[in-house]
Design a protein around this motif. Structure first.
Motif, PDB file in Angstrom:
ATOM      1  N   MET A   1       2.528   2.558   3.347  1.00 32.23           N
ATOM      2  CA  MET A   1       2.132   1.712   4.470  1.00 32.23           C
ATOM      3  C   MET A   1       2.759   0.344   4.317  1.00 32.23           C
ATOM      4  SD  MET A   1      -1.741   0.989   5.675  1.00 32.23           S
ATOM      5  CE  MET A   1      -2.088   0.219   7.235  1.00 32.23           C
TER       6      MET A   1
ATOM      7  N   MET B   1       0.865  -1.170   0.000  1.00 32.97           N
ATOM      8  CA  MET B   1       0.000   0.000   0.000  1.00 32.97           C
ATOM      9  C   MET B   1       0.903   1.222   0.000  1.00 32.97           C
ATOM     10  SD  MET B   1      -3.259  -0.574   2.457  1.00 32.97           S
ATOM     11  CE  MET B   1      -4.628  -1.589   1.885  1.00 32.97           C
TER      12      MET B   1
ATOM     13  N   CYS C   1      -6.431  -4.708   5.714  1.00 34.90           N
ATOM     14  CA  CYS C   1      -5.687  -3.541   6.171  1.00 34.90           C
ATOM     15  C   CYS C   1      -6.269  -3.068   7.495  1.00 34.90           C
ATOM     16  CB  CYS C   1      -5.764  -2.419   5.132  1.00 34.90           C
ATOM     17  SG  CYS C   1      -4.851  -0.960   5.654  1.00 34.90           S
TER      18      CYS C   1
ATOM     19  N   MET D   1       2.692  -3.276   4.550  1.00 38.77           N
ATOM     20  CA  MET D   1       1.617  -4.279   4.631  1.00 38.77           C
ATOM     21  C   MET D   1       2.183  -5.688   4.852  1.00 38.77           C
ATOM     22  SD  MET D   1      -1.062  -2.589   4.633  1.00 38.77           S
ATOM     23  CE  MET D   1      -2.251  -3.939   4.526  1.00 38.77           C
TER      24      MET D   1
HETATM   25 CU    CU Z   1      -2.840  -0.968   4.671  1.00 45.07          CU
END
Ligand code: CU
Length: 144
Positions: A92, A89, A118, A94
């Protein structure tokens, strides 16, 4: 023996400077990573095409794109040897995930993948397909 009158801090400082030069120089000399080729794909389920180094490749998914539900990622890239997929992401972490796509009888590279949920509820993902060291990036959104 001549007394050079060097400050006591100078030898360690030189050692540190030398280490820094080696580390920074090594980093500088590494080949710059080639940015992934962004592939605009309105609907992965319907497949998309991209031009990779002058060759047309096709990619897509089979099955609904939902988290925690296995679906298939496929790539048609004649002549490709190693194809891997990973999911991230934007901005982010992940978690580590890397899938190797294996050619089926027709030579289509395929892997069955499963996306995690998520924690923030985001559904926007980036699929990165590595084709013999060249990366394709495809943005998509999960159904649910
Ligand atoms: Cu995420």
């Amino acid at each position: 023996m001549a007394n050079l009158n060097l400050p006591r801090w100078l030898p360690p400082a030189l050692v540190i400077a030398l280490i820094a030069a080696v580390v920074l120089g090594g980093r500088f000399l590494q080949p710059a990573p080639v940015a992934p080729l962004e592939v605009a794909c309105a609907a992965l389920e319907e497949g998309c095409t991209a031009s990779l180094d002058g060759h047309t490749v096709e990619l897509g998914t089979d099955g609904p794109i939902r988290v925690l539900t296995p679906f298939e990622v496929w790539l048609k890239a004649p002549g490709a040897r190693t194809v891997q997929a990973s999911f991230t992401m934007e901005g982010m972490d992940m978690g580590f995930n890397l899938y190797t796509l294996r050619p089926d009888a027709a030579g289509v590279f395929r892997a069955r993948v499963t996306l995690p949920v998520c924690v923030t509820g985001r559904r926007d993902w980036v699929l990165t397909l590595d084709v013999d060291g060249r990366a394709l990036a495809v943005r998509f959104v999960t159904d649910l």
